[in-house]
Design a protein around this motif. Structure first.
Motif, PDB file in Angstrom:
ATOM      1  N   VAL A   1       1.462 -11.415  -3.864  1.00 12.34           N
ATOM      2  CA  VAL A   1       1.535 -10.099  -4.512  1.00 12.34           C
ATOM      3  C   VAL A   1       0.544 -10.014  -5.668  1.00 12.34           C
ATOM      4  CG1 VAL A   1       3.008  -8.590  -5.896  1.00 12.34           C
ATOM      5  CG2 VAL A   1       3.886  -9.577  -3.773  1.00 12.34           C
ATOM      6  N   LEU A   2       0.449 -11.080  -6.459  1.00 11.42           N
ATOM      7  CA  LEU A   2      -0.458 -11.045  -7.608  1.00 11.42           C
ATOM      8  C   LEU A   2      -1.920 -11.118  -7.189  1.00 11.42           C
ATOM      9  CD1 LEU A   2       1.442 -13.236 -10.230  1.00 11.42           C
ATOM     10  CD2 LEU A   2       1.345 -10.747 -10.035  1.00 11.42           C
ATOM     11  N   ARG A   3      -2.186 -11.544  -5.975  1.00 10.99           N
ATOM     12  CA  ARG A   3      -3.549 -11.543  -5.449  1.00 10.99           C
ATOM     13  C   ARG A   3      -3.888 -10.216  -4.770  1.00 10.99           C
ATOM     14  NH1 ARG A   3      -7.064 -15.518  -4.252  1.00 10.99           N
ATOM     15  NH2 ARG A   3      -7.472 -14.392  -2.299  1.00 10.99           N
ATOM     16  N   GLY A   4      -2.988  -9.259  -4.846  1.00 16.55           N
ATOM     17  CA  GLY A   4      -3.244  -7.970  -4.219  1.00 16.55           C
ATOM     18  C   GLY A   4      -2.672  -7.845  -2.824  1.00 16.55           C
TER      19      GLY A   4
ATOM     20  N   ILE B   1      -2.595 -14.545   5.482  1.00 16.37           N
ATOM     21  CA  ILE B   1      -1.203 -14.105   5.331  1.00 16.37           C
ATOM     22  C   ILE B   1      -1.202 -12.915   4.386  1.00 16.37           C
ATOM     23  CG2 ILE B   1       1.105 -14.742   4.542  1.00 16.37           C
ATOM     24  CD1 ILE B   1       0.528 -17.589   5.396  1.00 16.37           C
ATOM     25  N   SER B   2      -0.504 -11.859   4.784  1.00 14.86           N
ATOM     26  CA  SER B   2      -0.566 -10.603   4.033  1.00 14.86           C
ATOM     27  C   SER B   2       0.829 -10.060   3.742  1.00 14.86           C
ATOM     28  CB  SER B   2      -1.349  -9.542   4.821  1.00 14.86           C
ATOM     29  OG  SER B   2      -2.643  -9.995   5.116  1.00 14.86           O
ATOM     30  N   VAL B   3       0.955  -9.420   2.572  1.00 17.87           N
ATOM     31  CA  VAL B   3       2.152  -8.674   2.206  1.00 17.87           C
ATOM     32  C   VAL B   3       1.844  -7.195   2.381  1.00 17.87           C
ATOM     33  CG1 VAL B   3       3.625  -7.993   0.272  1.00 17.87           C
ATOM     34  CG2 VAL B   3       3.029 -10.392   0.593  1.00 17.87           C
ATOM     35  N   ASN B   4       2.797  -6.446   2.933  1.00 12.40           N
ATOM     36  CA  ASN B   4       2.642  -5.001   3.073  1.00 12.40           C
ATOM     37  C   ASN B   4       2.880  -4.348   1.709  1.00 12.40           C
ATOM     38  OD1 ASN B   4       2.651  -2.316   3.722  1.00 12.40           O
ATOM     39  ND2 ASN B   4       4.530  -2.404   4.949  1.00 12.40           N
ATOM     40  N   MET B   5       1.792  -4.171   0.951  1.00 17.97           N
ATOM     41  CA  MET B   5       1.928  -3.665  -0.415  1.00 17.97           C
ATOM     42  C   MET B   5       2.347  -2.202  -0.454  1.00 17.97           C
ATOM     43  SD  MET B   5       1.503  -6.292  -2.272  1.00 17.97           S
ATOM     44  CE  MET B   5       1.320  -5.603  -3.928  1.00 17.97           C
TER      45      MET B   5
ATOM     46  N   ALA C   1       4.909  -1.189   0.896  1.00 19.62           N
ATOM     47  CA  ALA C   1       6.369  -1.229   0.868  1.00 19.62           C
ATOM     48  C   ALA C   1       6.910  -1.848  -0.412  1.00 19.62           C
ATOM     49  CB  ALA C   1       6.888  -2.013   2.073  1.00 19.62           C
ATOM     50  N   VAL C   2       6.019  -2.250  -1.317  1.00 17.92           N
ATOM     51  CA  VAL C   2       6.434  -3.046  -2.479  1.00 17.92           C
ATOM     52  C   VAL C   2       6.021  -2.367  -3.789  1.00 17.92           C
ATOM     53  CG1 VAL C   2       6.193  -5.285  -3.640  1.00 17.92           C
ATOM     54  CG2 VAL C   2       6.185  -5.175  -1.137  1.00 17.92           C
ATOM     55  N   THR C   3       6.920  -2.349  -4.754  1.00 19.35           N
ATOM     56  CA  THR C   3       6.554  -2.074  -6.136  1.00 19.35           C
ATOM     57  C   THR C   3       6.694  -3.381  -6.909  1.00 19.35           C
ATOM     58  OG1 THR C   3       8.811  -1.455  -6.777  1.00 19.35           O
ATOM     59  CG2 THR C   3       7.332   0.318  -6.084  1.00 19.35           C
ATOM     60  N   CYS C   4       5.836  -3.577  -7.897  1.00 19.93           N
ATOM     61  CA  CYS C   4       5.884  -4.789  -8.709  1.00 19.93           C
ATOM     62  C   CYS C   4       5.720  -4.410 -10.175  1.00 19.93           C
ATOM     63  CB  CYS C   4       4.794  -5.770  -8.281  1.00 19.93           C
ATOM     64  SG  CYS C   4       4.815  -7.314  -9.222  1.00 19.93           S
ATOM     65  N   ASP C   5       6.587  -4.956 -11.023  1.00 18.67           N
ATOM     66  CA  ASP C   5       6.533  -4.607 -12.437  1.00 18.67           C
ATOM     67  C   ASP C   5       5.219  -5.039 -13.096  1.00 18.67           C
ATOM     68  OD1 ASP C   5       7.159  -7.307 -12.290  1.00 18.67           O
ATOM     69  OD2 ASP C   5       8.701  -7.260 -13.833  1.00 18.67           O
ATOM     70  N   VAL C   6       4.547  -6.050 -12.542  1.00 16.60           N
ATOM     71  CA  VAL C   6       3.295  -6.509 -13.139  1.00 16.60           C
ATOM     72  C   VAL C   6       2.228  -5.423 -13.059  1.00 16.60           C
ATOM     73  CG1 VAL C   6       1.382  -8.163 -12.942  1.00 16.60           C
ATOM     74  CG2 VAL C   6       3.760  -8.954 -12.784  1.00 16.60           C
ATOM     75  N   SER C   7       2.084  -4.805 -11.898  1.00 20.28           N
ATOM     76  CA  SER C   7       1.060  -3.761 -11.758  1.00 20.28           C
ATOM     77  C   SER C   7       1.424  -2.536 -12.585  1.00 20.28           C
ATOM     78  CB  SER C   7       0.862  -3.393 -10.286  1.00 20.28           C
ATOM     79  OG  SER C   7       2.071  -2.954  -9.707  1.00 20.28           O
ATOM     80  N   GLU C   8       2.697  -2.187 -12.644  1.00 17.80           N
ATOM     81  CA  GLU C   8       3.127  -1.056 -13.464  1.00 17.80           C
ATOM     82  C   GLU C   8       2.872  -1.341 -14.946  1.00 17.80           C
ATOM     83  OE1 GLU C   8       7.175  -0.181 -12.588  1.00 17.80           O
ATOM     84  OE2 GLU C   8       6.782   0.442 -10.533  1.00 17.80           O
ATOM     85  N   PHE C   9       3.189  -2.559 -15.363  1.00 18.14           N
ATOM     86  CA  PHE C   9       2.943  -2.941 -16.762  1.00 18.14           C
ATOM     87  C   PHE C   9       1.455  -2.889 -17.081  1.00 18.14           C
ATOM     88  CE2 PHE C   9       1.311  -6.485 -19.291  1.00 18.14           C
ATOM     89  CZ  PHE C   9       1.704  -6.058 -20.544  1.00 18.14           C
ATOM     90  N   ARG C  10       0.646  -3.448 -16.192  1.00 19.30           N
ATOM     91  CA  ARG C  10      -0.799  -3.483 -16.458  1.00 19.30           C
ATOM     92  C   ARG C  10      -1.361  -2.069 -16.595  1.00 19.30           C
ATOM     93  NH1 ARG C  10      -2.397  -6.806 -12.683  1.00 19.30           N
ATOM     94  NH2 ARG C  10      -2.993  -8.638 -13.877  1.00 19.30           N
ATOM     95  N   ASP C  11      -0.945  -1.165 -15.713  1.00 19.46           N
ATOM     96  CA  ASP C  11      -1.413   0.227 -15.791  1.00 19.46           C
ATOM     97  C   ASP C  11      -1.046   0.856 -17.132  1.00 19.46           C
ATOM     98  OD1 ASP C  11      -2.451   0.059 -13.246  1.00 19.46           O
ATOM     99  OD2 ASP C  11      -0.801   1.130 -12.287  1.00 19.46           O
ATOM    100  N   ALA C  12       0.193   0.663 -17.550  1.00 15.82           N
ATOM    101  CA  ALA C  12       0.654   1.254 -18.811  1.00 15.82           C
ATOM    102  C   ALA C  12      -0.077   0.644 -19.999  1.00 15.82           C
ATOM    103  CB  ALA C  12       2.163   1.065 -18.955  1.00 15.82           C
TER     104      ALA C  12
END
Length: 260
Positions: free
Chosen positions: A60-63, A120-124, A126-137
């Motif tokens: 997730v942290l790698r996108g 190997i891939s995550v379907n982003m 379908a996912v919310t992550c507090d790290v990306s929300e925090f970084r945006d804010a």
């Protein structure tokens, strides 16, 4: 001020400040590890097997995607690649099954391993992550020239930053540790800028709280201490402001080499 039209990035941030986007999977990594599927927490014990936490956080942290060899080097560094690839697929399968057991039959798969591409891939989607929300804010708080918006974004960043980035069982390459330090520094940046914005707007106590957050994150940052001193003085807490300044000077002195 806030009556100006909002660019799409700001509009998205404003929406997420109230409620997260409606996605089936929510991953929280700030201050601990929490995975929710349709609002239901995945039991902690269920994620302890096969280094699933380490795998999911890294992806997730790698996108959302990484090559198999990168995952093996990060999560299973003591394995040869053949054994490591097998463990990656086993963890992927276990994680996919765990999430599927808590989802509707037609829900999208969380994670996919492709032997053909070696990825190997995550379907982003379908996912919310507090790290990306925090970084945006945090970035909005730092970059905005609008004090009202900067303060609002700093408050969102403050709410989202529940603690330092979760350290998984395996971080062999140091990827998570480096991001942990980066996010903590970004948090301090956002708190300093938010404090300045609050002070500009006459919200002295908020300015002091945000600056104190920055000092707690890194008590060797002069800009954080300066922001806190200014806010405390505006609150009429001059003696406390002086104590904060002297404590910082003491910390600096202890770090300085002794004169010969």
């Amino acid at each position: 001020g806030l009556l100006r039209p909002l660019p799409s990035a700001e509009r998205s941030l404003r929406e997420s400040a109230g409620t997260r986007p409606s996605r089936p999977i929510a991953l929280s990594l700030l201050g601990g590890f929490s995975l929710c599927v349709h609002g239901e927490h995945v039991p902690e014990g269920a994620l302890e097997r096969r280094n699933m936490k380490s795998l999911l956080e890294y992806l997730v942290l790698r996108g959302g995607h990484a090559k198999r060899y990168q995952i093996v080097e990060q999560v299973w560094p003591n394995c040869d690649y053949v054994l490591g690839f097998n463990r990656a697929y086993q963890a992927t399968s276990a994680l996919r099954s765990l999430v599927a057991s808590m989802s509707d039959a037609d829900a999208p798969e969380l994670i996919v391993a492709s032997r053909a591409s070696g990825e190997i891939s995550v379907n982003m989607e379908a996912v919310t992550c507090d790290v990306s929300e925090f970084r945006d804010a945090a970035l909005e708080a730092i970059d905005s020239e609008d004090s009202v918006w900067s303060l609002e974004c700093a408050r969102v960043a403050e709410r989202l930053y529940q603690g330092d980035l979760y350290m998984p069982q395996s971080d062999a390459t140091g990827f998570i540790a480096a991001m942990r330090a980066e996010l903590k520094n970004l948090y301090a940046d956002a708190m300093v800028e938010g404090s300045r914005a609050a002070l500009d707007l006459g919200h002295d106590r908020t300015a002091a709280r945000l600056a104190e957050n920055a000092v707690l994150a890194n008590d060797m940052r002069e800009d954080a201490v300066t922001a806190l001193v200014r806010a405390l003085q505006s609150c009429g807490r001059g003696a406390e402001a002086l104590r904060q300044r002297r404590a910082f000077e003491g910390r600096l002195a202890r770090l300085s080499p002794n004169p010969s």
